[in-house]
Design a protein around this motif. Structure first.
Motif, PDB file in Angstrom:
ATOM      1  N   HIS A 234       0.772  -1.420   0.704  1.00 52.17           N
ATOM      2  CA  HIS A 234      -0.102  -0.042   0.247  1.00 52.17           C
ATOM      3  C   HIS A 234       0.423   1.264   0.201  1.00 52.17           C
ATOM      4  N   HIS A 235       0.954   1.822  -1.137  1.00 52.35           N
ATOM      5  CA  HIS A 235       1.836   2.572  -0.987  1.00 52.35           C
ATOM      6  C   HIS A 235       1.616   4.584  -1.084  1.00 52.35           C
ATOM      7  N   PRO A 236       1.987   5.190   0.193  1.00 51.05           N
ATOM      8  CA  PRO A 236       0.894   6.285   0.830  1.00 51.05           C
ATOM      9  C   PRO A 236       0.436   6.958  -0.920  1.00 51.05           C
ATOM     10  N   VAL A 237       0.556   7.105  -1.920  1.00 51.91           N
ATOM     11  CA  VAL A 237      -0.024   7.943  -2.766  1.00 51.91           C
ATOM     12  C   VAL A 237      -0.471   7.286  -3.515  1.00 51.91           C
ATOM     13  N   VAL A 238       0.036   6.335  -4.582  1.00 53.22           N
ATOM     14  CA  VAL A 238      -1.035   5.642  -5.495  1.00 53.22           C
ATOM     15  C   VAL A 238      -1.603   4.379  -4.778  1.00 53.22           C
ATOM     16  N   GLY A 239      -1.417   4.460  -3.591  1.00 51.08           N
ATOM     17  CA  GLY A 239      -2.285   3.177  -3.050  1.00 51.08           C
ATOM     18  C   GLY A 239      -2.040   1.449  -3.223  1.00 51.08           C
ATOM     19  N   ASP A 240      -2.830   0.728  -3.144  1.00 52.24           N
ATOM     20  CA  ASP A 240      -2.915  -0.518  -3.728  1.00 52.24           C
ATOM     21  C   ASP A 240      -1.949  -1.243  -4.823  1.00 52.24           C
ATOM     22  N   LEU A 241      -1.095  -1.216  -4.676  1.00 51.42           N
ATOM     23  CA  LEU A 241      -0.295  -2.753  -5.955  1.00 51.42           C
ATOM     24  C   LEU A 241       0.113  -3.649  -5.264  1.00 51.42           C
ATOM     25  N   ASP A 242      -0.132  -4.661  -6.121  1.00 51.82           N
ATOM     26  CA  ASP A 242      -0.212  -6.050  -6.281  1.00 51.82           C
ATOM     27  C   ASP A 242       0.790  -6.365  -7.767  1.00 51.82           C
ATOM     28  N   LEU A 243       2.407  -6.772  -6.350  1.00 55.45           N
ATOM     29  CA  LEU A 243       3.209  -6.672  -8.165  1.00 55.45           C
ATOM     30  C   LEU A 243       3.457  -8.473  -8.225  1.00 55.45           C
ATOM     31  N   ASN A 244       3.977  -8.361  -9.064  1.00 56.35           N
ATOM     32  CA  ASN A 244       5.248  -9.979  -8.596  1.00 56.35           C
ATOM     33  C   ASN A 244       6.385  -9.714  -8.767  1.00 56.35           C
ATOM     34  N   PHE A 245       7.597 -10.668  -8.422  1.00 52.70           N
ATOM     35  CA  PHE A 245       8.901 -10.081  -8.662  1.00 52.70           C
ATOM     36  C   PHE A 245       9.758 -11.080  -7.841  1.00 52.70           C
ATOM     37  N   GLU A 246      10.894 -10.788  -9.233  1.00 53.24           N
ATOM     38  CA  GLU A 246      11.846 -11.418  -9.551  1.00 53.24           C
ATOM     39  C   GLU A 246      13.182 -11.009  -8.880  1.00 53.24           C
ATOM     40  N   SER A 247      13.676 -12.179  -8.078  1.00 60.41           N
ATOM     41  CA  SER A 247      15.182 -11.800  -7.564  1.00 60.41           C
ATOM     42  C   SER A 247      16.403 -12.805  -8.010  1.00 60.41           C
ATOM     43  N   MET A 248      17.309 -11.954  -8.217  1.00 59.42           N
ATOM     44  CA  MET A 248      18.284 -12.645  -9.254  1.00 59.42           C
ATOM     45  C   MET A 248      19.690 -12.238  -8.539  1.00 59.42           C
ATOM     46  N   GLN A 249      20.474 -13.116  -8.312  1.00 56.66           N
ATOM     47  CA  GLN A 249      21.836 -12.468  -7.614  1.00 56.66           C
ATOM     48  C   GLN A 249      22.783 -12.386  -9.277  1.00 56.66           C
ATOM     49  N   PRO A 251      26.020 -12.616 -10.750  1.00 58.34           N
ATOM     50  CA  PRO A 251      27.178 -13.838 -10.966  1.00 58.34           C
ATOM     51  C   PRO A 251      28.229 -12.383 -10.807  1.00 58.34           C
ATOM     52  N   SER A 252      28.175 -11.279 -10.867  1.00 60.34           N
ATOM     53  CA  SER A 252      29.552 -10.082 -10.989  1.00 60.34           C
ATOM     54  C   SER A 252      30.442  -9.594  -9.797  1.00 60.34           C
ATOM     55  N   GLU A 253      29.078 -10.145  -9.100  1.00 63.06           N
ATOM     56  CA  GLU A 253      28.907  -9.006  -7.927  1.00 63.06           C
ATOM     57  C   GLU A 253      28.013  -9.838  -6.867  1.00 63.06           C
ATOM     58  N   PRO A 254      29.646 -10.884  -6.346  1.00 61.45           N
ATOM     59  CA  PRO A 254      28.831 -11.965  -5.681  1.00 61.45           C
ATOM     60  C   PRO A 254      28.564 -11.846  -4.247  1.00 61.45           C
ATOM     61  N   GLY A 255      27.265 -11.847  -3.740  1.00 61.80           N
ATOM     62  CA  GLY A 255      26.221 -11.483  -2.408  1.00 61.80           C
ATOM     63  C   GLY A 255      25.337 -10.501  -2.339  1.00 61.80           C
ATOM     64  N   LEU A 256      25.280  -9.994  -3.824  1.00 64.15           N
ATOM     65  CA  LEU A 256      24.592  -8.843  -4.465  1.00 64.15           C
ATOM     66  C   LEU A 256      23.602  -9.554  -5.167  1.00 64.15           C
ATOM     67  N   VAL A 257      21.838  -8.657  -4.962  1.00 60.17           N
ATOM     68  CA  VAL A 257      20.928  -9.849  -4.971  1.00 60.17           C
ATOM     69  C   VAL A 257      20.092  -8.213  -5.682  1.00 60.17           C
ATOM     70  N   LEU A 258      19.383  -8.493  -7.393  1.00 62.36           N
ATOM     71  CA  LEU A 258      18.838  -7.309  -8.192  1.00 62.36           C
ATOM     72  C   LEU A 258      17.603  -7.945  -7.705  1.00 62.36           C
ATOM     73  N   ASN A 259      16.165  -6.749  -7.707  1.00 59.45           N
ATOM     74  CA  ASN A 259      15.119  -7.606  -7.703  1.00 59.45           C
ATOM     75  C   ASN A 259      14.563  -5.997  -8.482  1.00 59.45           C
ATOM     76  N   VAL A 260      13.028  -6.744  -8.776  1.00 58.68           N
ATOM     77  CA  VAL A 260      12.457  -5.961 -10.524  1.00 58.68           C
ATOM     78  C   VAL A 260      11.191  -6.491  -9.883  1.00 58.68           C
ATOM     79  N   TYR A 261      10.311  -5.334  -9.949  1.00 59.18           N
ATOM     80  CA  TYR A 261       8.810  -5.669  -9.555  1.00 59.18           C
ATOM     81  C   TYR A 261       8.373  -4.698 -10.515  1.00 59.18           C
ATOM     82  N   THR A 262       6.918  -6.475 -11.072  1.00 59.58           N
ATOM     83  CA  THR A 262       6.310  -6.025 -12.781  1.00 59.58           C
ATOM     84  C   THR A 262       5.434  -6.216 -12.229  1.00 59.58           C
ATOM     85  N   ALA A 263       3.825  -5.621 -13.344  1.00 62.08           N
ATOM     86  CA  ALA A 263       2.887  -5.954 -12.906  1.00 62.08           C
ATOM     87  C   ALA A 263       2.131  -6.751 -14.283  1.00 62.08           C
ATOM     88  N   PRO A 264       0.939  -7.034 -14.749  1.00 62.86           N
ATOM     89  CA  PRO A 264       0.171  -7.380 -15.790  1.00 62.86           C
ATOM     90  C   PRO A 264       0.094  -6.675 -16.826  1.00 62.86           C
TER      91      PRO A 264
END
Length: 297
Positions: A234-249, A251-264
């Motif tokens: 629930h974002h204070p400006v735009v309201g409710d969001l139903d997001l899909n996420f993918e978390s990806m290691q 490889p060139s940055e050990p220990g770091l994770v890239l997170n991307v949120y998307t919606a249909p």
């Protein structure tokens, strides 16, 4: 993590996993009479794992040093450990072994090329975190999405600190209990991977002293990977969001994770993300000035 801490963690982890497996689940016959322990007995785990009772007792007392991969695999199978739990057991075994090399310092910055990748993702919130859940890089849409976290005190911005120590998190995360559970379980897995990270030790100490809920979650010894799924915000400006996420290691940055949120496409959340992008554009200079001031402070 000192040797005594590793032994205590092994003991609590294995005994808690053993307690949740019933004889029926393990394929053992059940006879009359009351059992004195919840779940499997140590001798039953030993038999199913193909090791002696004395050897398994030593393992559960925390003496994993020298345990072979085949033995650990057998114990993991008997206790029906999932992937994260199995990896956690192996990390504890490595921590118990002699002369374990300490991992390098946890990253707090990304290379310019990674930042360029984030900025190239223009229609989805994208951000990079390290293993202790510090947000260390993000695109404009992620900065706008997580604006409430940046309003909270404490730097670096840390999603788990916000989760447990900021009352605003209960409104921001619509599935608060689940997200709180996942955060603690992910952090415990990281604690086995980098047991000597002073900032991680400090973070766990801070959360443990200030949040009863975190203490309960931490004491469960649960561990979890968090690679994909849904996030209801629930974002204070735009309201409710139903997001899909993918978390990806990265490889060139050990220990770091890239997170991307998307919606249909054409969903209410996709429309809300467009609105969020418009709002982010109006706040860009304000966000930049505030972030720069904090970095210079």
């Amino acid at each position: 993590m000192a040797a005594a801490d590793v032994r205590a963690e092994v003991r609590e982890f294995l005994s808690s996993r053993r307690a949740r497996i019933t004889p029926e689940q393990a394929g053992l016959p059940v006879y009359g009479g009351n059992r004195r322990v919840a779940g499997l007995r140590r001798e039953e785990v030993a038999m199913l794992s193909g090791v002696s009772v004395d050897y398994y007792v030593r393992l559960e007392r925390g003496n994993l040093a020298g345990a072979s991969d085949s033995v650990l695999d057998a114990v993991a199978a008997t206790l029906k450990l999932d992937e994260a739990e199995r990896d956690y057991l192996f990390e504890l075994a490595r921590a118990a072994g002699p002369g374990r090399a300490r991992p390098g310092k946890t990253a707090t910055h990304v290379r310019p090329a990674v930042k360029q990748v984030l900025d190239a993702i223009s229609d989805a919130p994208a951000w990079v975190r390290n293993g202790r859940h510090d947000i260390i890089a993000m695109n404009g849409l992620a900065r706008a999405l997580y604006a409430p976290m940046f309003e909270a005190p404490g730097r670096p911005v840390n999603t788990t600190r916000f989760m447990y120590l900021n009352p605003a998190a209960r409104e921001f995360f619509r599935d608060y209990d689940k997200v709180a559970y996942d955060s603690a379980a992910m952090l415990r897995l990281e604690a086995a991977r980098t047991p000597h990270d002073p900032e991680l030790i400090r973070l766990v100490g801070e959360l443990s002293t200030q949040s009863e809920l975190f203490r309960q979650r931490w004491a469960s010894r649960d561990v979890k990977y968090h690679r994909s799924g849904s996030k209801r915000i629930h974002h204070p400006v735009v309201g409710d969001l139903d997001l899909n996420f993918e978390s990806m290691q990265l490889p060139s940055e050990p220990g770091l994770v890239l997170n991307v949120y998307t919606a249909p496409a054409d969903s209410p959340t996709a429309d809300a993300l467009k609105l969020l992008a418009s709002w982010a554009a109006t706040q860009r200079e304000q966000f930049a000035a505030k972030d720069t001031a904090e970095q210079e402070a």
